[in-house]
Write an enzyme that holds these catalytic residues in place. Structure first.
Site, PDB file in Angstrom:
ATOM      1  N   TYR A  50       3.129   3.621   0.671  1.00 15.09           N
ATOM      2  CA  TYR A  50       1.973   3.639  -0.223  1.00 15.09           C
ATOM      3  C   TYR A  50       1.835   4.970  -0.959  1.00 15.09           C
ATOM      4  O   TYR A  50       1.274   5.015  -2.055  1.00 15.09           O
ATOM      5  CB  TYR A  50       0.679   3.390   0.563  1.00 15.09           C
ATOM      6  N   LYS A  88      10.637  -1.103  11.911  1.00 19.02           N
ATOM      7  CA  LYS A  88      11.960  -1.676  11.615  1.00 19.02           C
ATOM      8  C   LYS A  88      12.990  -0.598  11.957  1.00 19.02           C
ATOM      9  O   LYS A  88      13.736  -0.125  11.096  1.00 19.02           O
ATOM     10  CB  LYS A  88      12.053  -2.105  10.149  1.00 19.02           C
ATOM     11  N   ASP A  97       9.461  -8.027  11.702  1.00 18.38           N
ATOM     12  CA  ASP A  97       9.672  -9.450  11.401  1.00 18.38           C
ATOM     13  C   ASP A  97       9.402 -10.307  12.634  1.00 18.38           C
ATOM     14  O   ASP A  97       8.739 -11.348  12.566  1.00 18.38           O
ATOM     15  CB  ASP A  97      11.092  -9.696  10.845  1.00 18.38           C
ATOM     16  N   ASP A 106      -0.476  -3.671   6.567  1.00 20.41           N
ATOM     17  CA  ASP A 106      -1.110  -4.462   5.509  1.00 20.41           C
ATOM     18  C   ASP A 106      -0.751  -5.937   5.681  1.00 20.41           C
ATOM     19  O   ASP A 106      -1.611  -6.816   5.667  1.00 20.41           O
ATOM     20  CB  ASP A 106      -0.641  -3.939   4.140  1.00 20.41           C
ATOM     21  N   ASP A 130      -3.239  -9.170   7.588  1.00 16.29           N
ATOM     22  CA  ASP A 130      -3.622 -10.419   6.910  1.00 16.29           C
ATOM     23  C   ASP A 130      -3.194 -11.619   7.754  1.00 16.29           C
ATOM     24  O   ASP A 130      -3.930 -12.601   7.887  1.00 16.29           O
ATOM     25  CB  ASP A 130      -2.943 -10.536   5.534  1.00 16.29           C
TER      26      ASP A 130
HETATM   27  C1  IPM Z   1      -5.985  -3.852   2.156  1.00 17.65           C
HETATM   28  C2  IPM Z   1      -5.698  -4.171   0.712  1.00 17.65           C
HETATM   29  C3  IPM Z   1      -5.346  -2.881   0.005  1.00 17.65           C
HETATM   30  C4  IPM Z   1      -4.052  -2.369   0.607  1.00 17.65           C
HETATM   31  C5  IPM Z   1      -5.259  -2.982  -1.516  1.00 17.65           C
HETATM   32  C6  IPM Z   1      -6.545  -3.523  -2.113  1.00 17.65           C
HETATM   33  C7  IPM Z   1      -4.908  -1.666  -2.135  1.00 17.65           C
HETATM   34  O1  IPM Z   1      -4.705  -5.138   0.624  1.00 17.65           O
HETATM   35  O2  IPM Z   1      -6.888  -3.026   2.416  1.00 17.65           O
HETATM   36  O3  IPM Z   1      -5.331  -4.425   3.023  1.00 17.65           O
HETATM   37  O4  IPM Z   1      -2.959  -2.802   0.233  1.00 17.65           O
HETATM   38  O5  IPM Z   1      -4.133  -1.514   1.496  1.00 17.65           O
HETATM   39 MG    MG Z   2      -4.125  -5.967   2.504  1.00 13.34          MG
END
Ligand code: IPM
Ligand code: MG
Length: 369
Positions: free
Chosen positions: A140, A191, A226, A250, A254
């Protein structure tokens, strides 16, 4: 008085935040906790007004605040902006400047919602895992980065993934310390089979574990990213605390979030260095969901993730676990009473708006106190 900076941001951010503000007012009215609240802009709404997604003034306010509560940033309206002006950049700049290196993302399955998940009930029921995502390093922020033109006319996009010992060690300690209050089980995800930065990650996490946490009964295992993604959807209850880098965190957070049946329920905390004399630990709290522009302004979004983020703030920034518990209990009672916003709607339950969800939370808080 505790200084709280509220950055509602874009999309559904302002409307979910409005419900949390009602709870903050309730807390003050009841004499439980008093905040000096100021509000600022971040993301697309800041671009519209100031031409940048985070101004220096707002950043300075965030640095001076005892805690920051954020809604969400981004939306298609700002897709055309150049990279440095994108709404997301404001959030990334805030994380970096505040040095919020540890992002705590719990994935908890609420009993009342267990059957809303796409996975089988017995795979997710009772799930309670914590992802600790490194938030200020890795690909990032790594340099060099950019888009260049090669001598043959081809364009090349470049990002750099790197981690220093210090960056690895400090986030590992956060994960190990958290595990001491949980099941003393940490899975470190990398990884290491293909990336040097991953190999270093694995070495350093192992070293800190050996030196500081092994004797405290903490169990450490390593997993490739993975495989972790696969294990998360196969048997998520094998995990207690997962610690991983910025990008894997990230993705995996999710993935973990969706196990719970609703992204609309999940809070998060981003923490900086432990407090020093005279200074609180810098911290930002935000829901795990995004700005959901498709449903913004319709009074149908779920305010509970932002509310639970506020509860995390009470717990981690202000050491008020009983007030945090109170909010969490109110949420559970509303859910077991059968009320749902659209995102978590189930057969035979009552669908309510964002505002009504706020109303019933306040009613439960009154009943509980
Ligand atoms: C998160 C989001 C952010 C990230 C974006 C909005 C920059 O996806 O907080 O997970 O990638 O960190
Ligand atoms: Mg995210």
């Amino acid at each position: 008085m505790k200084r709280l900076l509220v950055l509602s941001g874009d999309g559904i951010g302002p409307e979910v935040m409005a419900q949390v503000m009602r709870v903050i007012d309730w807390m003050a009215r009841k004499g439980r906790v008093q905040f000096d609240v100021s509000e600022g802009l971040i993301g697309g709404c800041s671009c519209d007004v100031h031409g940048v997604s985070l101004t220096d003034d707002t950043l300075a306010e965030a640095m001076a605040a005892d805690a920051v509560l954020l809604g969400a940033v981004g939306g298609p309206r700002w897709d055309g902006l150049s990279f440095d002006k994108k709404p997301e950049q404001g959030l990334l700049r805030l994380r970096k400047a505040m040095d919020l290196f540890a992002n705590l993302r719990p994935a908890i399955v609420f009993d009342a919602l267990a059957d809303a998940a796409t996975l089988k009930l017995d795979v997710v029921k009772g799930l309670d895992l914590m992802i600790v995502r490194e938030l200020t390093g890795g690909v990032y922020f790594g340099k060099p980065r950019g888009i260049d033109i090669l001598s043959d006319g081809n364009r090349i996009g470049i990002n750099t993934h790197s981690y220093s010992t210090n960056e690895i060690v400090r986030v590992a300690r956060i994960a190990f310390d958290l595990s001491l209050k949980r099941n003393r089980k940490v899975s470190s995800v990398d990884k290491a089979n293909v990336m040097e930065a991953g190999a270093l990650w694995r070495e350093e996490v192992t070293r800190i574990w050996n030196e500081e946490y092994k004797d405290k009964g903490v169990e450490l295992s390593h997993m490739y990213a993975d495989n972790c993604a696969m294990q998360l959807v196969r048997a998520p209850k094998q995990f207690d605390v997962i610690v991983t880098d910025n990008l894997f965190g990230d993705l995996l957070s999710d993935c973990a979030a969706t196990l719970t049946g609703s992204l609309g329920m999940l809070p998060s905390a981003s923490l900086g260095m432990p407090p020093e004399e005279g200074r609180r630990r810098r911290a930002l709290y935000e829901p795990a969901h995004g700005s959901a522009p498709d449903i913004a302004g319709k009074d149908i979004a779920n305010p509970l993730a932002t509310l639970l983020s506020f509860a995390m703030m009470l717990r981690y920034s202000f050491d008020q676990p009983s007030d945090a518990d109170l909010i969490e209990r109110a949420v559970q009672r509303v859910l077991s009473g059968g009320l749902r916003t659209a995102d978590i709607m189930q057969p035979n339950k009552a669908k309510v708006s964002t505002t009504v969800m706020g109303d019933v939370i306040l009613r439960e808080l009154d009943k509980l106190t």
